[in-house]
Design a protein around this motif. Structure first.
Motif, mmCIF file in Angstrom:
data_model
loop_
_atom_site.group_PDB
_atom_site.id
_atom_site.type_symbol
_atom_site.label_atom_id
_atom_site.label_comp_id
_atom_site.label_asym_id
_atom_site.label_seq_id
_atom_site.Cartn_x
_atom_site.Cartn_y
_atom_site.Cartn_z
ATOM 1 N N THR A 19 -12.842 48.639 -2.109
ATOM 2 C CA THR A 19 -12.988 48.578 -3.331
ATOM 3 C C THR A 19 -11.971 47.300 -3.866
ATOM 4 O O THR A 19 -11.079 47.020 -3.140
ATOM 5 C CB THR A 19 -12.871 49.707 -4.264
ATOM 6 N N ALA A 22 -12.661 44.880 -10.601
ATOM 7 C CA ALA A 22 -14.069 44.411 -11.042
ATOM 8 C C ALA A 22 -13.736 42.987 -11.901
ATOM 9 O O ALA A 22 -14.526 42.165 -11.949
ATOM 10 C CB ALA A 22 -14.734 45.337 -11.964
ATOM 11 N N HIS A 23 -12.757 42.926 -12.593
ATOM 12 C CA HIS A 23 -12.292 41.845 -13.297
ATOM 13 C C HIS A 23 -10.817 41.545 -13.085
ATOM 14 O O HIS A 23 -10.282 42.148 -12.650
ATOM 15 C CB HIS A 23 -12.212 42.373 -14.791
ATOM 16 N N LEU A 43 -14.105 37.150 -15.981
ATOM 17 C CA LEU A 43 -15.197 37.785 -14.981
ATOM 18 C C LEU A 43 -15.638 36.660 -14.168
ATOM 19 O O LEU A 43 -16.256 37.068 -13.025
ATOM 20 C CB LEU A 43 -16.593 38.063 -16.244
ATOM 21 N N PRO A 117 -22.107 45.095 -16.966
ATOM 22 C CA PRO A 117 -21.294 45.400 -15.872
ATOM 23 C C PRO A 117 -21.846 45.431 -14.683
ATOM 24 O O PRO A 117 -23.168 46.226 -14.346
ATOM 25 C CB PRO A 117 -20.830 46.850 -16.420
ATOM 26 N N GLY A 118 -21.522 45.032 -13.646
ATOM 27 C CA GLY A 118 -21.985 44.860 -12.253
ATOM 28 C C GLY A 118 -21.614 43.493 -11.611
ATOM 29 O O GLY A 118 -21.316 42.647 -12.182
ATOM 30 N N PRO A 119 -21.691 43.590 -10.231
ATOM 31 C CA PRO A 119 -21.228 42.412 -9.386
ATOM 32 C C PRO A 119 -22.646 41.474 -9.218
ATOM 33 O O PRO A 119 -23.716 41.956 -9.765
ATOM 34 C CB PRO A 119 -21.148 42.957 -8.231
ATOM 35 N N SER A 168 -26.923 45.670 -11.843
ATOM 36 C CA SER A 168 -26.525 46.676 -12.914
ATOM 37 C C SER A 168 -26.969 48.079 -12.513
ATOM 38 O O SER A 168 -27.956 48.132 -11.737
ATOM 39 C CB SER A 168 -26.802 46.289 -14.111
ATOM 40 N N HIS A 297 -17.290 48.340 -11.458
ATOM 41 C CA HIS A 297 -17.575 47.376 -12.516
ATOM 42 C C HIS A 297 -17.682 48.125 -13.934
ATOM 43 O O HIS A 297 -17.562 47.559 -14.967
ATOM 44 C CB HIS A 297 -18.835 46.371 -12.250
ATOM 45 N N ASN A 298 -18.413 49.405 -13.612
ATOM 46 C CA ASN A 298 -18.533 49.934 -14.961
ATOM 47 C C ASN A 298 -17.414 50.862 -15.441
ATOM 48 O O ASN A 298 -17.484 51.836 -16.437
ATOM 49 C CB ASN A 298 -19.754 51.058 -14.659
ATOM 50 N N THR A 301 -12.332 49.274 -18.786
ATOM 51 C CA THR A 301 -11.526 48.116 -18.476
ATOM 52 C C THR A 301 -10.221 47.960 -19.312
ATOM 53 O O THR A 301 -10.255 48.123 -20.534
ATOM 54 C CB THR A 301 -12.172 46.690 -18.580
#
Length: 305
Positions: A19, A22-23, A43, A117-119, A168, A297-298, A301
């Motif tokens: 992992t 995500a940000h 992002l 949210p998502g790559p 997503s 990503h979800n 944050t």
């Protein structure tokens, strides 16, 4: 010819952790607020500028694209960015990102959209390689449905590529209308300037012909080729040899999408009709490692100090 990797056979590459955040945290030089939005993380960054995670006064999450100062000083670019805002506002639907707010005349110019949210699909493919067939089917259906809505608004995206598709929990989303244009609009580009991304440009784009909705369909076919691992592996290989790697249930429609003649390419509606005949709906459309990345990503944050 080597076979494409799939997440089902290989895990993440050994050199990468399972992992990653995500940000990215804000840098010292980054703004802390833009318009009415408080910026909390990075992002991504591209040729136009930087995209930040922001929060509205009501704590709503948004993605805020902030244009580079050098580009903002160019009046032609500002008109192009204003057109991006107009195009993005016109395109709705659940396979794109809704515009929340924007200021093309601000210092700097910026655009706030719904945060998804998502790559990106580009990130997923770099990390895990080719996707399994069930994932490809859902990607194809979602992107085709997005293009159907975009074209119905009279908009041509003109830069569809894996980095402009977000994976997503609700399916693929098409983003970034930075070089989109209306079917009946006048281009704001310099003479002989090719617009788009190498590897996803339709043959007519390479010779400077007028872009049409069929231009997006070619890029759509190439996006799926990349997602399937069906791209030329060496300089002496042709696209036809790469297409042989496609799953049988997708080969026919994708081959039509990348036809050299735009007249012979299908419309998004025709793509949807053909794909739904062979598609078995599945909630589990993402391979486990990709699902983990989407979940990351979800995750909540942390706010920037």
């Amino acid at each position: 010819m080597p076979r494409p990797r799939t997440p089902e056979s290989d895990g993440p590459p050994p050199s990468e952790p399972a992992t990653r955040p995500a940000h990215e945290p804000l840098r010292r030089e980054d703004p802390r607020t833009v318009g009415r939005y408080r910026l909390t993380a990075r992002l991504g960054q591209g040729g136009m500028g930087t995209v930040y995670l922001g929060r509205s006064r009501g704590e709503r999450l948004v993605a805020v694209k902030v244009i580079q100062a050098e580009l903002a000083a160019d009046d032609t670019f500002r008109r192009r960015f204003d057109r991006e805002i107009e195009s993005a506002r016109r395109v709705g639907g659940f396979h794109t990102a809704a515009v929340i707010d924007a200021d093309a005349h601000g210092e700097p110019p910026w655009l706030a959209t719904e945060y998804i949210p998502g790559p990106s699909l580009g990130d997923v493919l770099k990390r895990y390689g080719a996707m399994p067939t069930r994932t490809l089917h859902t990607l194809a259906l979602g992107i085709a449905e997005a293009l159907e809505g975009i074209h119905a608004c009279g908009i041509i995206h003109r830069d569809l590529k894996p980095s402009n598709v977000i994976i997503s929990t609700t399916g693929p989303r098409v983003i970034d209308f930075g070089i989109a244009r209306s079917v009946d609009s006048t281009a704001l580009t310099r003479t002989n300037m090719v617009i788009g991304t190498q590897g996803f440009l339709a043959p007519e784009q390479l010779v400077g012909a007028v872009s049409t909705p069929a231009t997006d369909i070619y890029a759509f076919g190439m996006v799926l080729c990349h997602a399937a691992g069906a791209v030329p592996f060496a300089a002496d290989e042709t696209l036809d040899s790469a297409l042989a790697l496609l799953p049988a249930t997708l080969a026919g429609v994708i081959t039509r999408c990348v036809d050299h003649d735009p007249v012979r390419r299908p419309t998004p509606t025709e793509v949807l009709e053909q794909l739904t005949r062979n598609h078995l709906p599945s909630e589990d459309w993402l391979p486990p490692p990709v699902r983990t990345l989407v979940d990351l990503h979800n995750a909540p944050t942390a706010l920037a100090p």
